[in-house]
Design an enzyme around this catalytic site. Structure first.
Site, PDB file in Angstrom:
ATOM      1  CG  ASP A 280       6.030  -8.969   7.193  1.00  0.00           C
ATOM      2  OD1 ASP A 280       7.191  -8.870   7.644  1.00  0.00           O
ATOM      3  OD2 ASP A 280       5.394 -10.045   7.167  1.00  0.00           O
TER       4      ASP A 280
ATOM      5  NE  ARG B   3      -2.138  -6.426   6.757  1.00  0.00           N
ATOM      6  CZ  ARG B   3      -2.691  -7.114   5.763  1.00  0.00           C
ATOM      7  NH1 ARG B   3      -3.316  -6.489   4.784  1.00  0.00           N
ATOM      8  NH2 ARG B   3      -2.633  -8.415   5.740  1.00  0.00           N
TER       9      ARG B   3
ATOM     10  N   GLY C 228       0.833  -1.208   0.000  1.00  0.00           N
ATOM     11  CA  GLY C 228       0.000   0.000   0.000  1.00  0.00           C
ATOM     12  C   GLY C 228       0.864   1.253   0.000  1.00  0.00           C
TER      13      GLY C 228
ATOM     14  CB  THR D 230       3.591  -0.424   7.138  1.00  0.00           C
ATOM     15  OG1 THR D 230       2.233  -0.507   7.597  1.00  0.00           O
ATOM     16  CG2 THR D 230       4.487  -0.849   8.271  1.00  0.00           C
ATOM     17  CB  ILE D 231       0.117   3.949   7.830  1.00  0.00           C
ATOM     18  CG1 ILE D 231      -0.949   2.909   7.449  1.00  0.00           C
ATOM     19  CG2 ILE D 231       0.422   4.856   6.665  1.00  0.00           C
ATOM     20  CD1 ILE D 231      -2.345   3.507   7.278  1.00  0.00           C
ATOM     21  CG  ASP D 232      -0.797  -1.126   8.957  1.00  0.00           C
ATOM     22  OD1 ASP D 232      -1.591  -0.176   8.891  1.00  0.00           O
ATOM     23  OD2 ASP D 232      -0.777  -2.058   8.127  1.00  0.00           O
TER      24      ASP D 232
ATOM     25  CG  HIS E  81      -7.580   3.945   1.396  1.00  0.00           C
ATOM     26  ND1 HIS E  81      -8.745   3.235   1.538  1.00  0.00           N
ATOM     27  CD2 HIS E  81      -6.612   3.036   1.113  1.00  0.00           C
ATOM     28  CE1 HIS E  81      -8.505   1.948   1.320  1.00  0.00           C
ATOM     29  NE2 HIS E  81      -7.215   1.800   1.066  1.00  0.00           N
TER      30      HIS E  81
ATOM     31  NE  ARG F  93      -1.037 -17.385  -3.217  1.00  0.00           N
ATOM     32  CZ  ARG F  93      -1.828 -18.437  -3.298  1.00  0.00           C
ATOM     33  NH1 ARG F  93      -1.332 -19.617  -3.562  1.00  0.00           N
ATOM     34  NH2 ARG F  93      -3.126 -18.310  -3.119  1.00  0.00           N
TER      35      ARG F  93
ATOM     36  CG  ASP G  21       2.541  -4.271  10.716  1.00  0.00           C
ATOM     37  OD1 ASP G  21       3.414  -3.722  10.010  1.00  0.00           O
ATOM     38  OD2 ASP G  21       1.579  -4.902  10.234  1.00  0.00           O
TER      39      ASP G  21
ATOM     40  NE  ARG H 277     -25.993   9.833  12.869  1.00  0.00           N
ATOM     41  CZ  ARG H 277     -27.098   9.600  13.591  1.00  0.00           C
ATOM     42  NH1 ARG H 277     -27.138   8.576  14.433  1.00  0.00           N
ATOM     43  NH2 ARG H 277     -28.150  10.392  13.456  1.00  0.00           N
TER      44      ARG H 277
HETATM   45  O1  F6P Z   1      -1.072  -1.824   5.502  1.00  0.00           O
HETATM   46  C1  F6P Z   1      -1.559  -0.552   5.264  1.00  0.00           C
HETATM   47  C2  F6P Z   1      -3.063  -0.579   5.148  1.00  0.00           C
HETATM   48  O2  F6P Z   1      -3.513   0.745   4.935  1.00  0.00           O
HETATM   49  C3  F6P Z   1      -3.778  -1.219   6.314  1.00  0.00           C
HETATM   50  O3  F6P Z   1      -3.843  -0.386   7.436  1.00  0.00           O
HETATM   51  C4  F6P Z   1      -5.107  -1.545   5.679  1.00  0.00           C
HETATM   52  O4  F6P Z   1      -5.706  -2.625   6.327  1.00  0.00           O
HETATM   53  C5  F6P Z   1      -4.726  -1.930   4.285  1.00  0.00           C
HETATM   54  O5  F6P Z   1      -3.476  -1.338   4.024  1.00  0.00           O
HETATM   55  C6  F6P Z   1      -5.735  -1.481   3.243  1.00  0.00           C
HETATM   56  O6  F6P Z   1      -5.335  -1.934   2.010  1.00  0.00           O
HETATM   57  P1  F6P Z   1      -6.046  -1.516   0.651  1.00  0.00           P
HETATM   58  O7  F6P Z   1      -5.451  -0.218   0.183  1.00  0.00           O
HETATM   59  O8  F6P Z   1      -5.747  -2.643  -0.268  1.00  0.00           O
HETATM   60  O9  F6P Z   1      -7.513  -1.363   0.921  1.00  0.00           O
END
Ligand code: F6P
Length: 367
Positions: free
Chosen positions: A121, A189, A16, A143-145, A291, A85, A147, A285
């Site tokens: 990863d 994620r 991403g 990664t923004i996550d 994104h 793959r 992790d 709500r």
């Molecule tokens: O790994 C970055 C991330 O933005 C996650 O936080 C999110 O679950 C995923 O990618 C979303 O991916 P996509 O852009 O395929 O919807």
């Protein structure tokens, strides 16, 4: 050991997009060209660019001028491509074929001495597996996550955190004015770093993360406690990977894609917003920030970290240290092997200092 000869590097971004990718590309190109006098070839759309003709472009200093404040990646990316793959339509169904040897051959044909792979990863694991096929690789984690266990932090996280915190600040207004429960679903994620940090920074009242399975009655209790204390509104931050104890019992939520985690089917935020009002007159709500967390201009921290990572990756190439990934540890840039780094995810320690601090402030984790 410094490599004096004129090298030709390839650089690609996979997975991403993430704020700070362009800072890395800029640093790679500028360091390679100016400091070492090498050449850099940009590979378009991640590994896809090595599986098709004419998907590369020579990068000059002019190509990377002014890209520092830009989000996304000038090289394009995909999080659906794995040369080991590749999906192929055969007799009306999809089968997976291994095209990694084609990638290795393409790298040789392009005359690349090393491939700098910028990714999360999944992308870094592909880089690790290409190394035994004779492809020299150096990894840069993104990664923004946040992790990736091998590095204290990844660029992109800080920008995502700013966006998420701003969203919480804005939701406060409506929550307070309408006496509502405002639920904010955040990315991450399988981990809860963005939700935990943004929840703390934004003053959320409930934070739900994958590392701490929650019970809806506990969430309702937390909201009711605030009501009883005269605070007739609550902010609930939910990480997209969070789940109630025992999981969600809906068939589509168990659906998994090839990567093993199909987030677009979860919609946990909406579920929490519905359930938090059940049996009460309370209005709730949900906002799914999605994104927006990955878009826009990188924060100064992410620009600097991306720049440091990019320059350090080129230095690793100069030292012939292939199969390694740059990392930040204790404020210093260092390197770890891709073998060590891949597949080791960093999740929020449920008994760690951050969670303890949050609990001490009265924040509920729904447990
Ligand atoms: O790994 C970055 C991330 O933005 C996650 O936080 C999110 O679950 C995923 O990618 C979303 O991916 P996509 O852009 O395929 O919807």
């Amino acid at each position: 050991m410094q490599r004096a000869e004129r090298l030709r590097l390839g650089v690609l971004t996979g997975g991403g997009d993430c704020p700070g990718l362009n800072a890395v590309i800029r640093a790679v190109v500028t360091t390679a060209l100016v400091e070492y006098g090498w050449e850099v070839l940009g590979i378009l759309d991640g590994f896809e660019g090595l599986l098709a003709d004419n998907r590369t472009r020579q990068l000059t200093e002019a190509d990377v001028r002014d890209i520092l404040p830009r989000g996304g990646t000038i090289l394009g990316t995909t999080n659906r491509s794995n040369p080991f793959r590749c999906p192929v339509q055969r007799d009306g169904s999809i089968v997976y074929v291994d095209r990694s040897q084609e990638v290795a051959q393409r790298v040789r044909d392009l005359g690349l001495d090393c491939l700098i792979v910028i990714g999360g990863d999944g992308t870094l694991a592909i880089a690790r597996d290409l190394q035994p096929l004779g492809v020299n690789v150096v990894g840069v984690p993104k990664t923004i996550d946040n992790d990736v266990a091998a590095t204290d932090v990844t660029f992109g996280f800080d920008t995502a955190l700013h966006v998420a915190t701003d969203a919480i600040d804005r939701l406060h207004t409506t929550a307070e004015s309408h006496h509502r429960v405002m639920v904010l679903e955040l990315m991450g994620r399988t981990v809860g770093w963005i939700a935990l940090h943004a929840g703390l920074a934004g003053g959320a009242h409930v934070i739900l993360i994958p590392e701490i399975p929650f019970r809806m009655e506990k969430v309702r209790e937390a909201v009711a406690r605030r009501d009883a204390a005269g605070a007739h509104f609550s902010i609930v931050v939910v990480a997209e990977g969070a789940s109630p104890v025992g999981g969600l019992d809906q068939p589509e939520r168990r659906a998994q894609d090839a990567a093993g985690f199909r987030l677009d089917l979860r919609r946990i935020g909406n579920w929490v917003a519905t359930e938090v009002s059940r049996g009460t007159a309370r209005e709730a709500r949900c906002t799914v920030l999605g994104h927006l967390q990955r878009g826009g201009s990188p924060s100064p921290f992410d620009r600097i970290l991306g720049t440091r990572f990019g320059a350090a990756a080129v230095r690793l190439v100069a030292e012939g240290r292939f199969g390694q990934m740059v990392a930040l540890r204790g404020g210093e840039i260092t390197a770890v092997t891709l073998a060590e780094a891949c597949g080791v995810l960093k999740s929020v320690p449920p008994d760690g200092e951050l969670v303890r601090t949050a609990r001490g402030l009265g924040i509920s984790f729904g447990d």
